[in-house]
Design a protein around this motif. Structure first.
Motif, PDB file in Angstrom:
ATOM      1  N   MET A   1       0.839  -1.198   0.000  1.00  0.00           N
ATOM      2  CA  MET A   1       0.000   0.000   0.000  1.00  0.00           C
ATOM      3  C   MET A   1       0.872   1.245   0.000  1.00  0.00           C
ATOM      4  N   THR A   2       0.486   2.246  -0.765  1.00  0.00           N
ATOM      5  CA  THR A   2       1.160   3.528  -0.709  1.00  0.00           C
ATOM      6  C   THR A   2       0.630   4.329   0.462  1.00  0.00           C
ATOM      7  N   GLN A   3       1.378   5.392   0.821  1.00  0.00           N
ATOM      8  CA  GLN A   3       0.925   6.220   1.938  1.00  0.00           C
ATOM      9  C   GLN A   3      -0.414   6.869   1.618  1.00  0.00           C
ATOM     10  N   SER A   4      -0.598   7.292   0.335  1.00  0.00           N
ATOM     11  CA  SER A   4      -1.861   7.918  -0.033  1.00  0.00           C
ATOM     12  C   SER A   4      -3.005   6.930   0.075  1.00  0.00           C
ATOM     13  N   THR A   5      -2.735   5.650  -0.256  1.00  0.00           N
ATOM     14  CA  THR A   5      -3.771   4.637  -0.132  1.00  0.00           C
ATOM     15  C   THR A   5      -4.126   4.419   1.329  1.00  0.00           C
ATOM     16  N   VAL A   6      -3.104   4.318   2.184  1.00  0.00           N
ATOM     17  CA  VAL A   6      -3.339   4.112   3.609  1.00  0.00           C
ATOM     18  C   VAL A   6      -4.207   5.219   4.178  1.00  0.00           C
ATOM     19  N   SER A   7      -3.923   6.474   3.790  1.00  0.00           N
ATOM     20  CA  SER A   7      -4.649   7.601   4.369  1.00  0.00           C
ATOM     21  C   SER A   7      -6.076   7.691   3.865  1.00  0.00           C
ATOM     22  N   SER A   8      -6.406   6.958   2.805  1.00  0.00           N
ATOM     23  CA  SER A   8      -7.765   7.015   2.279  1.00  0.00           C
ATOM     24  C   SER A   8      -8.737   6.176   3.092  1.00  0.00           C
ATOM     25  N   PHE A   9      -8.230   5.335   3.984  1.00  0.00           N
ATOM     26  CA  PHE A   9      -9.079   4.501   4.821  1.00  0.00           C
ATOM     27  C   PHE A   9      -9.323   5.177   6.164  1.00  0.00           C
ATOM     28  N   PRO A  10     -10.447   4.891   6.820  1.00  0.00           N
ATOM     29  CA  PRO A  10     -10.662   5.434   8.166  1.00  0.00           C
ATOM     30  C   PRO A  10      -9.507   5.031   9.087  1.00  0.00           C
ATOM     31  N   PRO A  11      -9.088   5.906   9.965  1.00  0.00           N
ATOM     32  CA  PRO A  11      -7.921   5.615  10.806  1.00  0.00           C
ATOM     33  C   PRO A  11      -8.214   4.553  11.852  1.00  0.00           C
ATOM     34  N   ALA A  12      -7.147   3.963  12.356  1.00  0.00           N
ATOM     35  CA  ALA A  12      -7.289   3.052  13.495  1.00  0.00           C
ATOM     36  C   ALA A  12      -7.719   3.855  14.713  1.00  0.00           C
ATOM     37  N   LEU A  13      -8.673   3.310  15.455  1.00  0.00           N
ATOM     38  CA  LEU A  13      -9.121   3.909  16.707  1.00  0.00           C
ATOM     39  C   LEU A  13      -8.575   3.097  17.876  1.00  0.00           C
ATOM     40  N   ALA A  14      -8.791   3.567  19.073  1.00  0.00           N
ATOM     41  CA  ALA A  14      -8.293   2.864  20.257  1.00  0.00           C
ATOM     42  C   ALA A  14      -8.857   1.442  20.306  1.00  0.00           C
ATOM     43  N   HIS A  15      -8.034   0.506  20.728  1.00  0.00           N
ATOM     44  CA  HIS A  15      -8.482  -0.882  20.875  1.00  0.00           C
ATOM     45  C   HIS A  15      -7.627  -1.589  21.915  1.00  0.00           C
ATOM     46  N   GLY A  16      -8.115  -2.729  22.370  1.00  0.00           N
ATOM     47  CA  GLY A  16      -7.395  -3.526  23.347  1.00  0.00           C
ATOM     48  C   GLY A  16      -6.475  -4.540  22.687  1.00  0.00           C
ATOM     49  N   GLU A  17      -6.053  -5.511  23.472  1.00  0.00           N
ATOM     50  CA  GLU A  17      -5.164  -6.567  22.987  1.00  0.00           C
ATOM     51  C   GLU A  17      -5.977  -7.681  22.327  1.00  0.00           C
ATOM     52  N   ILE A  18      -5.353  -8.368  21.391  1.00  0.00           N
ATOM     53  CA  ILE A  18      -5.951  -9.563  20.816  1.00  0.00           C
ATOM     54  C   ILE A  18      -5.873 -10.677  21.851  1.00  0.00           C
ATOM     55  N   GLU A  19      -7.026 -11.276  22.147  1.00  0.00           N
ATOM     56  CA  GLU A  19      -7.094 -12.322  23.166  1.00  0.00           C
ATOM     57  C   GLU A  19      -7.538 -13.635  22.528  1.00  0.00           C
ATOM     58  N   GLU A  20      -6.847 -14.718  22.839  1.00  0.00           N
ATOM     59  CA  GLU A  20      -7.277 -16.036  22.364  1.00  0.00           C
ATOM     60  C   GLU A  20      -8.336 -16.549  23.337  1.00  0.00           C
ATOM     61  N   VAL A  21      -9.604 -16.476  22.932  1.00  0.00           N
ATOM     62  CA  VAL A  21     -10.699 -16.842  23.831  1.00  0.00           C
ATOM     63  C   VAL A  21     -11.001 -18.340  23.775  1.00  0.00           C
ATOM     64  N   PHE A  22     -10.745 -18.963  22.650  1.00  0.00           N
ATOM     65  CA  PHE A  22     -10.791 -20.409  22.480  1.00  0.00           C
ATOM     66  C   PHE A  22      -9.622 -20.778  21.575  1.00  0.00           C
ATOM     67  N   LYS A  23      -9.273 -22.054  21.515  1.00  0.00           N
ATOM     68  CA  LYS A  23      -8.152 -22.450  20.676  1.00  0.00           C
ATOM     69  C   LYS A  23      -8.398 -22.010  19.229  1.00  0.00           C
ATOM     70  N   ASP A  24      -7.474 -21.209  18.710  1.00  0.00           N
ATOM     71  CA  ASP A  24      -7.521 -20.713  17.336  1.00  0.00           C
ATOM     72  C   ASP A  24      -8.693 -19.775  17.071  1.00  0.00           C
ATOM     73  N   VAL A  25      -9.284 -19.224  18.119  1.00  0.00           N
ATOM     74  CA  VAL A  25     -10.332 -18.209  17.982  1.00  0.00           C
ATOM     75  C   VAL A  25      -9.926 -17.017  18.851  1.00  0.00           C
ATOM     76  N   PHE A  26      -9.810 -15.856  18.224  1.00  0.00           N
ATOM     77  CA  PHE A  26      -9.282 -14.673  18.888  1.00  0.00           C
ATOM     78  C   PHE A  26     -10.322 -13.555  18.850  1.00  0.00           C
ATOM     79  N   PHE A  27     -10.194 -12.625  19.794  1.00  0.00           N
ATOM     80  CA  PHE A  27     -11.218 -11.601  20.011  1.00  0.00           C
ATOM     81  C   PHE A  27     -10.512 -10.312  20.405  1.00  0.00           C
TER      82      PHE A  27
END
Length: 242
Positions: A1-27
């Motif tokens: 992706m180019t920088q211009s392409t990246v900026s065309s998408f909505p930005p990342a917002l605050a989020h928590g950690e990726i958690e493995e809630v079941f084997k091979d299933v993450f949340f």
């Protein structure tokens, strides 16, 4: 992706950690900012990640920070993005572009995010080997639920099924107050705004009761473990007399 392409998408917002809630299933839970009914809203939403071999399938996508993306990429290779609901697609295009992933959408949502999509139906060969799809048939907007035949059955929902117990750190005060009054913070709930927009009939929930599952991972709220089917069945009976 180019920088211009990246900026065309909505930005990342605050989020928590990726958690493995079941084997091979993450949340992972993160923030959503939107404008509805001429009001600004900020609340939480969830992405579920299913690992099938070395492949990663993203459901209800939430754009992650660079650090979060690095963690995601350690889990496997993102190959598919699934859109189960009409109201959740803010970050789909970002992941489709970054990973050249295959897009899967419910009937009526083809063409979303400006890309070629495969249609999800109960008869579709799904990108998750042990998954089955429930499709709402009476609603005004498309919606589906995935069921994984592992851990006694895991339902992966978008807006129809929710399990918001209380506001979390991703809420603004105004949204918290409004949503408390609207009945959002109810265990094993049918989404109040989704219900208004979708206008589902009892027939759908009667069919949904036939699916066997112990757990639910919803687009909003906390994971519901061990008694999800019973808890949601009680809700369907209360709301739809079915």
């Amino acid at each position: 992706m180019t920088q211009s392409t990246v900026s065309s998408f909505p930005p990342a917002l605050a989020h928590g950690e990726i958690e493995e809630v079941f084997k091979d299933v993450f949340f992972v839970s993160g923030a959503m900012e939107t404008r509805l009914m001429d009001l600004d809203w900020q609340f939480s939403r969830n992405m579920t990640i299913v690992r099938d071999g070395e492949r990663l399938i993203l459901i209800n996508s939430v754009r992650l920070s660079d650090e979060g993306l690095a963690t995601l990429e350690q889990l496997g290779k993102v190959t598919d993005v699934i859109r189960l609901g009409a109201l959740h697609d803010r970050d789909d295009a970002f992941y489709l572009d970054r990973y050249q992933a295959q897009y899967w959408v419910m009937p009526g949502l083809e063409g979303a995010a400006g890309t070629t999509a495969k249609t999800l139906t109960p008869e579709t060969d799904l990108p998750i080997s042990d998954a089955a799809l429930f499709q709402f048939s009476t609603t005004q907007i498309p919606e589906g639920i995935l069921f994984l035949s592992r851990e006694g059955g895991i339902a992966i929902a978008c807006d129809a099924l929710q399990n918001w117990l209380s506001p979390d750190e991703h809420f603004c005060d105004a949204s918290r107050e409004r949503m408390e009054g609207m009945g959002f913070f109810t265990p094993a709930n049918v989404g109040p705004v989704w219900q208004q927009a979708a206008q589902p009939a009892a027939d759908d929930f009667q069919r949904l009761k036939s699916f066997s599952f112990k757990h639910a991972l919803c687009g909003h709220g906390e994971p519901l473990r061990d008694h999800a089917q019973t808890a949601f069945a009680d809700t369907f009976s209360r709301l739809f007399n079915c």
